[in-house]
Motif scaffolding. Structure first.
Motif, PDB file in Angstrom:
ATOM      1  N   THR A  46       6.901  10.471  40.695  1.00 19.44           N
ATOM      2  CA  THR A  46       7.882  11.524  40.437  1.00 19.44           C
ATOM      3  C   THR A  46       9.239  11.151  41.018  1.00 19.44           C
ATOM      4  OG1 THR A  46       6.146  13.196  40.414  1.00 19.44           O
ATOM      5  CG2 THR A  46       8.389  13.979  40.786  1.00 19.44           C
ATOM      6  N   SER A  47       9.244  10.600  42.205  1.00 16.35           N
ATOM      7  CA  SER A  47      10.500  10.187  42.835  1.00 16.35           C
ATOM      8  C   SER A  47      11.194   9.106  42.020  1.00 16.35           C
ATOM      9  CB  SER A  47      10.244   9.671  44.258  1.00 16.35           C
ATOM     10  OG  SER A  47       9.830  10.724  45.084  1.00 16.35           O
ATOM     11  N   ARG A  48      10.392   8.181  41.529  1.00 21.16           N
ATOM     12  CA  ARG A  48      10.957   7.090  40.718  1.00 21.16           C
ATOM     13  C   ARG A  48      11.565   7.645  39.427  1.00 21.16           C
ATOM     14  NH1 ARG A  48       9.683   1.124  39.962  1.00 21.16           N
ATOM     15  NH2 ARG A  48       8.974   1.269  42.096  1.00 21.16           N
ATOM     16  N   SER A  49      10.850   8.553  38.766  1.00 20.69           N
ATOM     17  CA  SER A  49      11.358   9.088  37.493  1.00 20.69           C
ATOM     18  C   SER A  49      12.573   9.997  37.697  1.00 20.69           C
ATOM     19  CB  SER A  49      10.262   9.822  36.729  1.00 20.69           C
ATOM     20  OG  SER A  49       9.872  10.994  37.397  1.00 20.69           O
ATOM     21  N   LYS A  50      12.642  10.697  38.827  1.00 23.77           N
ATOM     22  CA  LYS A  50      13.781  11.575  39.106  1.00 23.77           C
ATOM     23  C   LYS A  50      14.956  10.829  39.739  1.00 23.77           C
ATOM     24  CE  LYS A  50      11.321  15.944  39.674  1.00 23.77           C
ATOM     25  NZ  LYS A  50      11.036  17.061  40.581  1.00 23.77           N
ATOM     26  N   GLY A  51      14.681   9.628  40.259  1.00 23.08           N
ATOM     27  CA  GLY A  51      15.738   8.854  40.896  1.00 23.08           C
ATOM     28  C   GLY A  51      16.132   9.376  42.264  1.00 23.08           C
ATOM     29  N   GLN A  52      15.241  10.126  42.898  1.00 23.39           N
ATOM     30  CA  GLN A  52      15.504  10.656  44.238  1.00 23.39           C
ATOM     31  C   GLN A  52      14.191  10.878  44.971  1.00 23.39           C
ATOM     32  OE1 GLN A  52      17.555  14.257  43.217  1.00 23.39           O
ATOM     33  NE2 GLN A  52      15.707  15.488  43.307  1.00 23.39           N
ATOM     34  N   LEU A  53      14.277  10.906  46.269  1.00 27.41           N
ATOM     35  CA  LEU A  53      13.101  11.109  47.107  1.00 27.41           C
ATOM     36  C   LEU A  53      12.549  12.510  46.878  1.00 27.41           C
ATOM     37  CD1 LEU A  53      11.526   9.549  49.301  1.00 27.41           C
ATOM     38  CD2 LEU A  53      12.950  10.703  50.987  1.00 27.41           C
ATOM     39  N   THR A  54      11.278  12.610  46.512  1.00 29.72           N
ATOM     40  CA  THR A  54      10.634  13.891  46.230  1.00 29.72           C
ATOM     41  C   THR A  54       9.474  14.093  47.194  1.00 29.72           C
ATOM     42  OG1 THR A  54      11.191  13.705  43.894  1.00 29.72           O
ATOM     43  CG2 THR A  54       9.448  15.246  44.467  1.00 29.72           C
ATOM     44  N   SER A  55       9.448  15.240  47.819  1.00 31.72           N
ATOM     45  CA  SER A  55       8.372  15.578  48.749  1.00 31.72           C
ATOM     46  C   SER A  55       7.984  17.029  48.491  1.00 31.72           C
ATOM     47  CB  SER A  55       8.847  15.389  50.193  1.00 31.72           C
ATOM     48  OG  SER A  55       7.855  15.777  51.095  1.00 31.72           O
ATOM     49  N   GLU A  56       6.831  17.231  47.867  1.00 31.84           N
ATOM     50  CA  GLU A  56       6.390  18.584  47.524  1.00 31.84           C
ATOM     51  C   GLU A  56       4.891  18.698  47.734  1.00 31.84           C
ATOM     52  OE1 GLU A  56       5.920  17.974  42.735  1.00 31.84           O
ATOM     53  OE2 GLU A  56       7.936  18.219  43.527  1.00 31.84           O
ATOM     54  N   GLN A  57       4.447  19.926  47.916  1.00 33.68           N
ATOM     55  CA  GLN A  57       3.026  20.173  48.108  1.00 33.68           C
ATOM     56  C   GLN A  57       2.258  19.797  46.849  1.00 33.68           C
ATOM     57  OE1 GLN A  57       1.631  21.140  51.072  1.00 33.68           O
ATOM     58  NE2 GLN A  57       3.692  20.847  51.842  1.00 33.68           N
ATOM     59  N   SER A  58       0.985  19.520  47.028  1.00 32.64           N
ATOM     60  CA  SER A  58       0.114  19.140  45.926  1.00 32.64           C
ATOM     61  C   SER A  58       0.025  20.262  44.903  1.00 32.64           C
ATOM     62  CB  SER A  58      -1.284  18.826  46.474  1.00 32.64           C
ATOM     63  OG  SER A  58      -2.154  18.491  45.441  1.00 32.64           O
ATOM     64  N   PRO A  59       0.097  19.911  43.606  1.00 31.79           N
ATOM     65  CA  PRO A  59      -0.023  20.955  42.586  1.00 31.79           C
ATOM     66  C   PRO A  59      -1.444  21.496  42.450  1.00 31.79           C
ATOM     67  CG  PRO A  59       0.175  18.806  41.561  1.00 31.79           C
ATOM     68  CD  PRO A  59       0.343  18.604  43.046  1.00 31.79           C
ATOM     69  N   GLU A  60      -2.421  20.765  42.980  1.00 24.54           N
ATOM     70  CA  GLU A  60      -3.800  21.240  42.906  1.00 24.54           C
ATOM     71  C   GLU A  60      -4.034  22.302  43.973  1.00 24.54           C
ATOM     72  OE1 GLU A  60      -6.431  18.495  45.846  1.00 24.54           O
ATOM     73  OE2 GLU A  60      -5.927  17.595  43.933  1.00 24.54           O
ATOM     74  N   ASN A  61      -5.010  23.130  43.745  1.00 23.49           N
ATOM     75  CA  ASN A  61      -5.385  24.116  44.745  1.00 23.49           C
ATOM     76  C   ASN A  61      -6.238  23.437  45.800  1.00 23.49           C
ATOM     77  OD1 ASN A  61      -4.140  26.321  43.492  1.00 23.49           O
ATOM     78  ND2 ASN A  61      -5.860  26.551  42.104  1.00 23.49           N
ATOM     79  N   LEU A  62      -5.858  23.615  47.052  1.00 19.62           N
ATOM     80  CA  LEU A  62      -6.661  23.071  48.142  1.00 19.62           C
ATOM     81  C   LEU A  62      -7.908  23.916  48.322  1.00 19.62           C
ATOM     82  CD1 LEU A  62      -3.933  22.350  50.831  1.00 19.62           C
ATOM     83  CD2 LEU A  62      -5.065  20.708  49.359  1.00 19.62           C
ATOM     84  N   ARG A  63      -8.944  23.275  48.794  1.00 21.34           N
ATOM     85  CA  ARG A  63     -10.152  24.036  49.109  1.00 21.34           C
ATOM     86  C   ARG A  63      -9.832  25.017  50.233  1.00 21.34           C
ATOM     87  NH1 ARG A  63     -15.055  19.675  49.359  1.00 21.34           N
ATOM     88  NH2 ARG A  63     -15.115  19.211  47.144  1.00 21.34           N
ATOM     89  N   PRO A  64     -10.543  26.151  50.265  1.00 23.02           N
ATOM     90  CA  PRO A  64     -10.291  27.126  51.325  1.00 23.02           C
ATOM     91  C   PRO A  64     -10.429  26.497  52.710  1.00 23.02           C
ATOM     92  CG  PRO A  64     -11.716  28.065  49.634  1.00 23.02           C
ATOM     93  CD  PRO A  64     -11.555  26.605  49.309  1.00 23.02           C
ATOM     94  N   GLY A  65      -9.504  26.853  53.582  1.00 21.29           N
ATOM     95  CA  GLY A  65      -9.541  26.374  54.963  1.00 21.29           C
ATOM     96  C   GLY A  65      -8.756  25.101  55.205  1.00 21.29           C
ATOM     97  N   TRP A  66      -8.338  24.405  54.160  1.00 23.12           N
ATOM     98  CA  TRP A  66      -7.574  23.162  54.306  1.00 23.12           C
ATOM     99  C   TRP A  66      -6.082  23.455  54.292  1.00 23.12           C
ATOM    100  CZ3 TRP A  66      -9.356  18.281  55.222  1.00 23.12           C
ATOM    101  CH2 TRP A  66     -10.734  18.075  55.092  1.00 23.12           C
ATOM    102  N   ASN A  67      -5.336  22.702  55.105  1.00 17.36           N
ATOM    103  CA  ASN A  67      -3.883  22.749  55.107  1.00 17.36           C
ATOM    104  C   ASN A  67      -3.369  21.373  54.719  1.00 17.36           C
ATOM    105  OD1 ASN A  67      -3.162  25.420  56.163  1.00 17.36           O
ATOM    106  ND2 ASN A  67      -4.341  24.745  57.933  1.00 17.36           N
ATOM    107  N   GLU A  68      -2.210  21.322  54.097  1.00 18.80           N
ATOM    108  CA  GLU A  68      -1.638  20.049  53.665  1.00 18.80           C
ATOM    109  C   GLU A  68      -0.235  19.887  54.231  1.00 18.80           C
ATOM    110  OE1 GLU A  68      -1.916  18.003  49.515  1.00 18.80           O
ATOM    111  OE2 GLU A  68      -0.175  19.354  49.464  1.00 18.80           O
ATOM    112  N   ASN A  69       0.081  18.668  54.644  1.00 19.66           N
ATOM    113  CA  ASN A  69       1.421  18.325  55.076  1.00 19.66           C
ATOM    114  C   ASN A  69       1.875  17.123  54.259  1.00 19.66           C
ATOM    115  OD1 ASN A  69       3.672  18.552  57.114  1.00 19.66           O
ATOM    116  ND2 ASN A  69       3.101  16.403  57.327  1.00 19.66           N
ATOM    117  N   VAL A  70       3.076  17.193  53.724  1.00 23.83           N
ATOM    118  CA  VAL A  70       3.632  16.127  52.905  1.00 23.83           C
ATOM    119  C   VAL A  70       4.953  15.695  53.523  1.00 23.83           C
ATOM    120  CG1 VAL A  70       4.521  15.552  50.619  1.00 23.83           C
ATOM    121  CG2 VAL A  70       2.558  17.083  50.838  1.00 23.83           C
TER     122      VAL A  70
END
Length: 126
Positions: A46-70
């Motif tokens: 995504t960063s390559r196609s947009k030409g800029q650094l992209t940092s976003e949460q996962s579009p998938e739903n995390l399993r209950p109880g999990w946290n994500e850091n990007v």
């Protein structure tokens, strides 16, 4: 550092941080680490196609109880960038709190886009 060792390196750094707080180690989750790798690859693409650094949460739903850091950074060299991302993010209040509150599992992986000189880190905790 070989890419095969990156996930274990990250796991050890998080457990070292937890040990310093008197907390038990987290178990390593291969399943969640594979999902982290997929998302890190997605961020690089995504960063390559947009030409800029992209940092976003996962579009998938995390399993209950999990946290994500990007996290992402531009860097010439992999290892210094990885250390900088790990420690810069561990010192963030939100992630530090998640690391302290996690009670069971850890998963993480990275993607380094050598052409664009960008590193993407995805970490999951439960």
């Amino acid at each position: 550092m070989p890419f095969d060792d990156v996930r274990r390196y990250l796991w050890q750094r998080v457990n070292d941080y937890r040990a310093g707080l008197g907390l038990p180690s987290l178990e390593f989750s291969d399943e969640q680490s594979r999902a982290c790798k997929q998302h890190a690859n997605y961020l690089a693409s995504t960063s390559r196609s947009k030409g800029q650094l992209t940092s976003e949460q996962s579009p998938e739903n995390l399993r209950p109880g999990w946290n994500e850091n990007v996290a992402a950074t531009s860097a010439e060299q992999f290892e210094p960038a990885l250390d900088e991302l790990v420690w810069r993010n561990v010192t963030k209040l939100e992630l530090a709190q998640r690391i302290r509150q996690a009670s069971q599992y850890f998963g993480a992986d990275v993607t380094f886009d050598k052409d664009e000189k960008r590193l993407f880190l995805v970490m999951r905790l439960k």
